[in-house]
Scaffold this motif. Structure first.
Motif, mmCIF file in Angstrom:
data_model
loop_
_atom_site.group_PDB
_atom_site.id
_atom_site.type_symbol
_atom_site.label_atom_id
_atom_site.label_comp_id
_atom_site.label_asym_id
_atom_site.label_seq_id
_atom_site.Cartn_x
_atom_site.Cartn_y
_atom_site.Cartn_z
ATOM 1 N N LEU A 10 -0.770 -11.157 1.241
ATOM 2 C CA LEU A 10 0.444 -10.375 1.486
ATOM 3 C C LEU A 10 0.250 -8.951 0.993
ATOM 4 O O LEU A 10 -0.286 -8.729 -0.090
ATOM 5 N N VAL A 11 0.689 -8.003 1.813
ATOM 6 C CA VAL A 11 0.666 -6.607 1.377
ATOM 7 C C VAL A 11 1.991 -5.980 1.796
ATOM 8 O O VAL A 11 2.247 -5.816 2.987
ATOM 9 N N ASP A 12 2.833 -5.652 0.817
ATOM 10 C CA ASP A 12 4.125 -5.068 1.177
ATOM 11 C C ASP A 12 4.076 -3.541 1.088
ATOM 12 O O ASP A 12 3.014 -2.960 0.836
ATOM 13 N N ALA A 13 5.215 -2.925 1.294
ATOM 14 C CA ALA A 13 5.257 -1.458 1.369
ATOM 15 C C ALA A 13 4.866 -0.800 0.046
ATOM 16 O O ALA A 13 4.442 0.351 0.019
ATOM 17 N N ASN A 14 5.005 -1.537 -1.045
ATOM 18 C CA ASN A 14 4.635 -0.991 -2.355
ATOM 19 C C ASN A 14 3.196 -1.305 -2.742
ATOM 20 O O ASN A 14 2.815 -1.114 -3.891
ATOM 21 N N GLN A 15 2.427 -1.813 -1.799
ATOM 22 C CA GLN A 15 1.047 -2.226 -2.086
ATOM 23 C C GLN A 15 1.003 -3.348 -3.113
ATOM 24 O O GLN A 15 0.062 -3.452 -3.886
ATOM 25 N N ASN A 16 2.025 -4.163 -3.080
ATOM 26 C CA ASN A 16 2.025 -5.340 -3.942
ATOM 27 C C ASN A 16 1.539 -6.550 -3.157
ATOM 28 O O ASN A 16 1.672 -6.612 -1.944
ATOM 29 N N THR A 17 0.982 -7.494 -3.890
ATOM 30 C CA THR A 17 0.512 -8.732 -3.259
ATOM 31 C C THR A 17 0.925 -9.923 -4.117
ATOM 32 O O THR A 17 1.508 -9.757 -5.184
ATOM 33 N N LEU A 18 0.603 -11.117 -3.626
ATOM 34 C CA LEU A 18 1.018 -12.334 -4.312
ATOM 35 C C LEU A 18 -0.227 -13.166 -4.616
ATOM 36 O O LEU A 18 -1.062 -13.381 -3.735
ATOM 37 N N ILE A 19 -0.333 -13.603 -5.863
ATOM 38 C CA ILE A 19 -1.390 -14.545 -6.218
ATOM 39 C C ILE A 19 -0.789 -15.697 -6.988
ATOM 40 O O ILE A 19 0.334 -15.603 -7.499
ATOM 41 N N GLU A 20 -1.516 -16.796 -7.035
ATOM 42 C CA GLU A 20 -1.040 -17.963 -7.773
ATOM 43 C C GLU A 20 -2.206 -18.620 -8.484
ATOM 44 O O GLU A 20 -3.359 -18.446 -8.110
ATOM 45 N N GLN A 21 -1.867 -19.387 -9.512
ATOM 46 C CA GLN A 21 -2.905 -20.049 -10.302
ATOM 47 C C GLN A 21 -3.089 -21.472 -9.815
ATOM 48 O O GLN A 21 -2.112 -22.200 -9.614
#
Length: 345
Positions: free
Chosen positions: A234-245
């Motif tokens: 995922l890449v949103d408008a704020n250049q944030n992404t999602l990770i999980e353990q």
DNA sequence: AACTCGGGGAC
DNA sequence: GTCCCAGAGTT
């Protein structure tokens, strides 16, 4: 001359200078042994230096968060070693006053310390006459004494341990144990050993009977499983992404990755659209693009992971995400690290 | 006793 | 592609 004396003489002449060879510090010997389990010296050595620098003492290692230990271990594989390493460091500090057990039985009770590693630490640090039997020793003994028992069978394991105990040099166990392993690694190599100038060639059963190529005997490997991974980047408008353990059982326990959708076969775009309906962020997408046209096949010992990376641009901002430039601080499998290196936002 | 757990290098 | 590496833990 005895078998053990020949090994000792060879070792004196041909030993490599390795960073853990100049100490008896149980912490350093233990660390090196855990790193070197099923791992070549050339691959493990940089990790040994990294760990000694980051954690000079067992107290430093015990005080660190597990995530930092896993991050340093990243790329070395068999990550249970890192988790057990950390757990043992905490136990040594908390229960044993920072001192490692000085007996074979005591050492074996540490997590991640089995038969081989307990013998190695006991002999190298405390001169306790316990024989080490690693992959190198199996090869040397099976060839020299012409033993055809499979090295990975129950009977074979017991037989080789007893044989190793019979032929060891109890008075020089520290050098002998390291010597026979070094001899197996360098002289009595798995493929095309140069037997012509081997100092043990005259007494070698395998060489005399032309069986070098067929020894040691090993039972068949379990067969390969194919799995199909779809990572959601995922890449949103704020250049944030999602990770999980990763939690629970299976590979890469406690390491991080992108949200994963595992399918029964290679997934196409339509399949992923359907899969994404189940995800909170999957219903309102600006775009869904496959990053790698050809699946990346990441090969583990018993699995091939056919992997596709899907780039998702959600319409809304991600909650509980991280900024992309933080991603390097998390411990991730090599498969993910390779992707991160090649993917530029 | 069989299976699981990684990644890389040599061939 | 195959094999193996300073093995240990779980089922």
């Amino acid at each position: 001359m005895s078998f053990s004396q020949k090994v000792l003489n060879w070792y004196k002449e041909h030993k490599r200078e390795l960073p853990w060879r100049s100490t008896r510090d149980p912490y350093k010997i233990w660390l090196s042994e855990i790193i070197l389990q099923q791992t070549r010296v050339v691959q493990g050595t940089p990790y040994y230096f990294k760990f000694i620098e980051a954690f000079p003492t067992v107290q430093d290692l015990a005080a660190a968060p597990e995530e930092k230990v896993l991050k340093l271990w990243q790329g070395l594989g068999y990550y249970s070693r890192a988790r057990n390493l950390h757990a043992t460091a905490k136990m040594v500090v908390k229960d044993f006053g920072g001192e490692f057990p000085n007996s074979y039985e005591g050492l074996k009770q540490l997590k991640g310390v089995g038969d081989y590693t307990a013998s190695a630490i006991a002999s190298i640090c405390f001169d306790i006459p316990e024989p080490v039997v690693d992959g190198n020793v199996y090869r040397v003994l099976s060839r020299y004494f012409g033993v055809e028992l499979p090295i990975n069978s129950t009977k074979g394991t017991k037989y080789f341990k007893e044989l190793a105990r019979e032929v060891m040099d109890t008075k020089n166990i520290r050098d002998y144990n390291q010597g026979i392993m070094e001899f197996g690694a360098i002289q009595c190599a798995p493929k095309k050993p140069y037997c012509l100038l081997c100092p043990l060639n005259d007494g070698c059963a395998a060489l005399n009977e032309n069986r070098v190529k067929s020894l040691p005997v090993k039972l068949g490997k379990t067969k390969l499983k194919h799995r199909y991974f779809n990572y959601l980047v995922l890449v949103d408008a704020n250049q944030n992404t999602l990770i999980e353990q990763r939690k629970g059982k299976g590979i890469w326990q406690n390491l991080y990755q992108f949200p994963l959708v595992e399918t029964g076969s290679i997934a196409d775009h339509d399949t992923m659209v359907k899969e994404l309906q189940q995800k909170p962020y999957g219903k309102n997408l600006e775009s869904l693009v496959l990053f790698n046209e050809e699946p990346i096949v990441h090969k583990l010992s018993h699995q091939h992971l056919h992997t596709q990376f899907w780039i998702l641009k959600p319409s809304e901002k991600i909650k509980d995400g991280i900024s992309w430039d933080q991603i390097g601080s998390f411990a991730v499998p090599v498969l993910i690290a390779d992707f991160i290196r090649t993917f530029k936002i």
